[in-house]
Design an enzyme around this catalytic site. Structure first.
Site, short mmCIF file in Angstrom:
data_model
loop_
_atom_site.label_atom_id
_atom_site.label_comp_id
_atom_site.label_asym_id
_atom_site.label_seq_id
_atom_site.Cartn_x
_atom_site.Cartn_y
_atom_site.Cartn_z
N LYS A 1 54.72 1.09 -22.02
CA LYS A 1 54.92 2.43 -21.49
C LYS A 1 53.58 3.14 -21.33
CE LYS A 1 55.60 4.34 -26.14
NZ LYS A 1 56.51 5.07 -27.05
N TYR B 1 25.51 22.52 -20.54
CA TYR B 1 25.99 23.90 -20.58
C TYR B 1 25.78 24.55 -21.94
CZ TYR B 1 28.61 22.91 -16.25
OH TYR B 1 28.97 22.58 -14.98
#
Length: 373
Positions: A31, A259
């Site tokens: 899955k 950043y």
């Protein structure tokens, strides 16, 4: 620039290892796109390693496997209220039934196609999630017996799922499961596959193996336990997440990185740019947490804020040995000197499962049928 190498020999080895431990049938769950490894890639390798059956959560995943050439037995068990089982019956996909509504819908699809549909009963034994509640078992099983006698259905198995809440709770769930199995047999249906154990119980609770186990993360070589490594379980991690250096920049002491300048270089050094970011499943919160990668066989720290598409590594003394295009390993098999995925999981206070299924779609899944490096 972004590759998840999927070792087919590792998956085959892991399935063979599980078969060796249990001595019974092995269902491999693929899955969530094969736990991030690529569902068709994983399914093919698992079947080659001796898996008896492949499993998915939902029908769409199962049908996708058929479309991608997986011809072996497939089971799926999580269904919406309005799921149309006609495509499942046509594609010979086994349906996990957890409600009378599911049973009747599968039967109707079988009758419409003049085929015998195959089902397995998913029952709830205490996880309080998907599965038929105890009060539903008897009428569900009796109706199934009628449909089997009518030549509409084949009931291949019965299964449940453990909460992994300790041995006492596991044994209590097993007792409820045993009662359900006996109730199914009393209704006149003998299941071929009886499975309760997922990866954790498969590796540590042989009394819960029954005649089939149903494994997910263990087939991909990862440990389901916080206190035990893959190697200690005899498993090999199948995924190696790789990228490459796309820029090298020498900087003086005091240089801010990425950043916010939440990292400032204490000494002159060299920074390497790597084109993977949080859009690719690299958690942004790893910033400043102590994560590292492997470059030229050495461990080097991730520095500065992780961007959507890229992050930065302080390569320090390696600078003179590196060039653009050199490989970077973000995680892989620690037995080969690579960072284990559990480092990310630990820093993020989560489990290895969440990290691997979160690897993004820009990362190319590349099957490798040979030794990893």
């Amino acid at each position: 620039m972004r590759v998840a190498e999927i070792s087919l020999p590792a998956i085959r080895h892991n399935v063979a290892r599980i078969r060796e431990l249990t001595g019974g049938a092995v269902i491999v769950v693929v899955k969530a796109d094969g736990y991030g490894h690529g569902a068709a890639i994983a399914a093919g390798a698992a079947l080659a390693g001796g898996a008896t059956m492949i499993a998915t959560a939902d029908l769409e995943e199962a049908l996708s496997l058929r479309e991608n050439g997986i011809a072996g037995p497939i089971l799926c068990w999580l269904h919406g209220v309005h799921t149309d089982f006609a495509a499942a019956v046509a594609a010979d996909i086994e349906i996990g039934v957890s409600h009378s509504r599911h049973l009747e819908a599968v039967a109707a699809a079988a009758i419409a196609q003049n085929k015998v549909a195959t089902v397995q009963f998913k029952i709830d034994t205490g996880l309080s999630r998907n599965g038929a509640a105890p009060e539903e078992w008897q009428p569900l099983f009796q109706r199934a017996a009628e449909l089997v006698s009518a030549g509409v259905l084949c009931v291949r198995g019965i299964f449940s799922h453990l909460a992994n809440a300790g041995d006492e709770n596991d044994r209590a769930q097993a007792a409820r499961f045993d009662a359900a199995v006996e109730m199914l047999r009393a209704a006149g249906v003998e299941p071929e596959m009886v499975h309760l154990a997922a990866s954790a119980a498969t590796m540590r609770s042989p009394h819960l193996h029954y005649n089939t186990v149903r494994v997910g993360v263990a087939a991909f070589g990862l440990s389901p336990f916080a206190d035990t490594t893959s190697a200690q379980l005899g498993l090999i991690p199948a995924m190696t997440l790789r990228s490459e250096i796309v820029a090298l920049r020498g900087v003086p002491a005091g240089t801010g990185v990425s950043y916010g300048f939440n990292h400032v270089c204490e000494t002159a050094t060299t920074l390497a740019l790597v084109p993977i970011g949080y859009a690719d499943g690299m958690p942004r919160a790893l910033n400043g947490a102590g994560a590292w990668v492997t470059i030229a066989g050495e461990h080097r720290p991730i520095v500065g804020r992780i961007g959507m598409d890229q992050f930065i590594v302080d390569v320090g003394p390696l600078a003179g040995r590196l060039q653009l295009g050199d490989p970077v390993v973000l995680f892989g098999d620690p037995e080969l000197g690579n960072p284990p995925v559990e480092i990310w999981a630990g820093l993020m206070r989560t489990i290895n499962y969440e990290i691997i299924v979160g690897i993004g779609t820009r990362v190319h899944r590349c099957p490798v049928d040979g030794a990893q490096a």
